[in-house]
Every structure is written in structure tokens, then in C-alpha cells.
Design an enzyme around this catalytic site. Structure first.
Site, PDB file in Angstrom:
ATOM      1  N   GLY A 192       1.026  -1.041  -0.142  1.00  0.00           N
ATOM      2  CA  GLY A 192       0.223   0.039   0.003  1.00  0.00           C
ATOM      3  C   GLY A 192       0.961   1.270   0.000  1.00  0.00           C
ATOM      4  N   ILE A 231       2.552   2.665   2.422  1.00  0.00           N
ATOM      5  CA  ILE A 231       3.760   2.745   3.301  1.00  0.00           C
ATOM      6  C   ILE A 231       4.547   1.648   2.456  1.00  0.00           C
ATOM      7  CG2 ILE A 231       4.651   1.993   5.509  1.00  0.00           C
ATOM      8  CD1 ILE A 231       2.564   3.051   6.859  1.00  0.00           C
ATOM      9  N   THR A 271       6.210  -2.956  11.235  1.00  0.00           N
ATOM     10  CA  THR A 271       5.748  -1.655  11.683  1.00  0.00           C
ATOM     11  C   THR A 271       4.310  -1.408  11.385  1.00  0.00           C
ATOM     12  OG1 THR A 271       6.595  -0.702   9.458  1.00  0.00           O
ATOM     13  CG2 THR A 271       8.157  -0.591  11.617  1.00  0.00           C
ATOM     14  N   SER A 272       3.664  -2.624  11.267  1.00  0.00           N
ATOM     15  CA  SER A 272       2.371  -2.446  10.662  1.00  0.00           C
ATOM     16  C   SER A 272       1.271  -2.421  11.939  1.00  0.00           C
ATOM     17  CB  SER A 272       1.907  -3.629   9.874  1.00  0.00           C
ATOM     18  OG  SER A 272       2.246  -4.705  10.239  1.00  0.00           O
ATOM     19  N   ARG A 273       0.715  -3.611  12.306  1.00  0.00           N
ATOM     20  CA  ARG A 273       0.122  -3.949  13.682  1.00  0.00           C
ATOM     21  C   ARG A 273       0.652  -5.280  14.199  1.00  0.00           C
ATOM     22  NH1 ARG A 273      -1.535   0.607  14.009  1.00  0.00           N
ATOM     23  NH2 ARG A 273      -3.652   1.071  13.728  1.00  0.00           N
ATOM     24  N   GLU A 315      -0.154  -3.851  24.000  1.00  0.00           N
ATOM     25  CA  GLU A 315       0.831  -2.594  24.230  1.00  0.00           C
ATOM     26  C   GLU A 315       0.108  -1.735  25.342  1.00  0.00           C
ATOM     27  OE1 GLU A 315       0.593  -0.341  20.304  1.00  0.00           O
ATOM     28  OE2 GLU A 315       1.979  -1.728  19.516  1.00  0.00           O
ATOM     29  N   HIS A 334       5.655   1.753  19.575  1.00  0.00           N
ATOM     30  CA  HIS A 334       4.898   2.143  18.721  1.00  0.00           C
ATOM     31  C   HIS A 334       5.314   3.541  18.326  1.00  0.00           C
ATOM     32  CE1 HIS A 334       0.490   1.153  17.174  1.00  0.00           C
ATOM     33  NE2 HIS A 334       1.329   2.241  16.322  1.00  0.00           N
ATOM     34  N   ALA A 362       7.079   4.558  15.304  1.00  0.00           N
ATOM     35  CA  ALA A 362       7.544   4.739  13.853  1.00  0.00           C
ATOM     36  C   ALA A 362       6.957   5.925  13.107  1.00  0.00           C
ATOM     37  CB  ALA A 362       7.259   3.286  13.044  1.00  0.00           C
TER      38      ALA A 362
END
Length: 327
Positions: free
Chosen positions: A168, A170, A249-251, A280, A299, A301
Site C-alpha cells: 500500500g 507505506i 511496523t504495521s500492527r 501495548e 509504537h 515509527a
């Protein structure tokens, strides 16, 4: 129609709406926007959160609010049922996997986000992790501080293959950076990216299994949904090369963290870098904390003053648009 956040001079109104703000970066910057809220007749309720609020924390807070600007808060059906006045959930950021969109639609609650809010800083973070691993930056620092002068075997990124899982906005930004470093790039996405982009950056779209077998770095840049939950588990990690690294770095829930911890413990992959986690903040008992070759980040980034400022403004505009009846 979007209006400037400051409104028109002399248009200050008495409070007409109560809005819960729980997005930590916006809370830190609220003083810069208090006049905006006052001018639009909004009373702010601040809920302190390190990262996200769960159902039990939200239910007492939402009973008399008209809107919210939130981060990854758990707006499930039970929370929405407890919020009879809620008109808008303005997501500070992009991902909306923590919001029950079906329940919100059924209740007439508008849900908004800020698409592309953090594309550049997140892509920079992926590149930073790759460089840290390939050039062994952290390890070299530790060697010198220990009093040693040992040389470490490093690699150039141009010698490596990158696999991007989720092409996508990113993912594309990561590919542009990798392409500039001369990396061979593999991509995987259920939705095929534009052919001209793939051609310009020499990206080969391949099945996930082929990507994992080939990549020296596998970067997760996909959204979280039922098909991507634990997309990377024990079977997938066993496909990766012992010299390969996983970057997420997504979920957090895209990776089965217990499976990853086993892979790290057994030396089945060279390392991992995680900015997101299944829970988290990362629990103190997480086995991932044991491994020096697993880089951990809070978290963060998306950190960028310019990106945060834009996201503050867009999230507030989205809120005002819904509360004041704009299409």
C-alpha cells in the site's frame, strides 16, 4: 467543507459538545488547539493513555460524550452501546481495526481517519532497521563500549533482497527507498499495485511463501484484518533463511509473538525489529525482551513533528465536520 481550525474571530460559543481526547500525541499538544475547541463550543475531556484504552476503561468515559479523537482505543459494540450521544469517532492516524465499524454504522456514528498520515516516517523507520541490521550498528557500538575492537562482518543493502508484505502507501514508500539502495525487491499483496510502479522499481510480485524463502529482510506493511491476523506464525518463520530478518511496523497481531520468540531462541532467523506488539505497552513478561537481536520500539515509527501536526489538524477538522453537520 473543511474550515480553518481557528474559526472566525469573535465566534466563540458556549460549550455544546463534550469530546473525549485520548490520543497521546494530541494530548501533549492540546494547548495549541484549546482556542479552536472553545470557538467551536467544545468541552474537552482528557483521558490519559500510554497507548490505548480498553473496553473497561472506555465505558465509564463515553456515557455523555458527543465525539472522540482516539488512537487505537477499543471501540467495540459494548463501548458504543454505552455511548448514546456519540456522533463521531475521529481516529488520530490511519488504522481502524480497533473500531467496530459495523456497529458504528448501525448506530449512525461517523468514523473518520487520516489516510497517509505517517507514510514517510514509518518507511524511514523500516529503512533504519534494515541499515542497523545490515551494517551491525548496534552490535558495533556494544563492542567498542565493552573495550574490544572486534571487526564485524556487515553487508551492503545492495547485496540484499527485500520482501514487502503489503504494497500500500507505506509499502510503496519502503520500496522507493529500497530501490534507491539497489536492493532486489519482492512484493506480496492480495491487491496488485499499479503496473507502472512495479516496473519503475523493478518489483516482482510473488506468493508469500516464495517471498519468505527469498528475502533477506521481510517488512510487514499490511493492515490488520481477519486474513492478516497471525499472518506470520511458526510455519511462515520456518520458511525464512537463518540469515534473514523480520521487521514489523504495521500492527502487532500480524505476527504470532510466541512463534517469533521460538524462532529467535532456536536461531531459525537472524533477528527481528518490532515497533508494534500484540499487547501495548509490551508486557514485562514478554519473551521478546530476552533477545539482543530483537529490536523493540514503543509504537513510535510515526514520530515526526510535521506529520503529527498535520494529523492533529486533520483529526480535529474531521471531528468538527461531523459535529457541525458538514457532508
Amino acid at each position: 467543507m473543511n474550515r480553518p481550525l481557528g474559526g472566525d474571530p469573535g465566534t466563540e460559543r458556549p460549550p455544546r459538545h463534550r469530546v473525549l481526547v485520548s490520543a497521546p500525541p494530541l494530548i501533549q499538544s492540546l494547548d495549541a488547539f484549546r482556542e479552536v475547541f472553545v470557538r467551536h463550543g467544545i468541552e474537552i475531556v482528557v483521558a490519559q493513555a500510554q497507548q490505548r484504552l480498553g473496553e473497561a476503561e472506555l465505558i465509564p468515559l463515553v456515557r455523555d460524550i458527543d465525539g472522540t479523537i482516539c488512537s487505537d482505543d477499543e471501540y467495540n459494540d459494548r463501548v458504543l452501546e454505552a455511548a448514546p450521544r456519540l456522533k463521531v469517532i475521529s481516529r488520530w492516524g490511519t488504522g481502524m481495526d480497533s473500531i467496530d465499524l459495523t456497529s458504528a454504522e448501525r448506530r449512525g456514528i461517523r468514523v473518520t481517519n487520516v489516510p497517509g498520515a505517517f507514510t514517510e516516517p514509518v518507511a524511514d523507520t523500516v529503512l533504519a532497521f534494515m541499515l542497523a541490521f545490515s551494517r551491525r550498528i548496534v552490535e558495533s557500538d556494544r563492542i567498542v563500549r565493552s573495550g574490544s575492537w572486534e571487526k564485524t562482518a556487515s553487508r551492503s543493502l545492495g547485496e540484499c533482497a527485500l520482501g514487502v508484505i503489503g504494497v500500500g502507501e507505506i509499502g510503496k514508500a519502503v520500496i522507493r527507498r529500497a530501490s534507491a539502495f539497489g536492493m532486489r525487491v519482492l512484493g506480496h499483496d492480495p491487491v496488485s499495485p499499479p503496473a507502472d510502479f512495479l516496473q519503475a522499481h523493478r518489483v516482482s510480485m510473488v506468493p508469500l511463501q516464495d517471498l519468505l524463502r527469498t528475502a533477506d529482510f521481510a517488512s510487514l506493511n499490511c493492515s490488520l484484518n481477519p486474513t492478516s491476523h497471525h499472518l506470520i506464525g511458526d510455519a511462515e518463520l520456518r520458511l525464512m533463511k537463518p540469515s534473514a530478518y523480520l521487521i514489523n511496523t504495521s500492527r502487532g497481531p500480524v505476527v504470532d509473538e510466541n512463534a517469533l520468540a521460538r524462532a529467535l531462541a532456536e536461531g531459525r532467523i537472524a533477528g527481528a525489529a518490532l515497533d508494534v506488539f500484540e499487547n501495548e505497552p509490551l508486557p514485562a513478561h514478554s519473551p521478546l525482551r530476552k533477545y539482543d537481536h530483537c529490536f523493540l520500539a514503543p509504537h513510535n515509527a510515526n514520530a515526526s513533528p510535521a506529520a503529527w501536526r498535520m494529523t492533529h489538524e486533520r483529526a480535529i477538522l474531521n471531528l468538527l465536520s461531523a459535529l457541525e453537520g458538514d457532508a
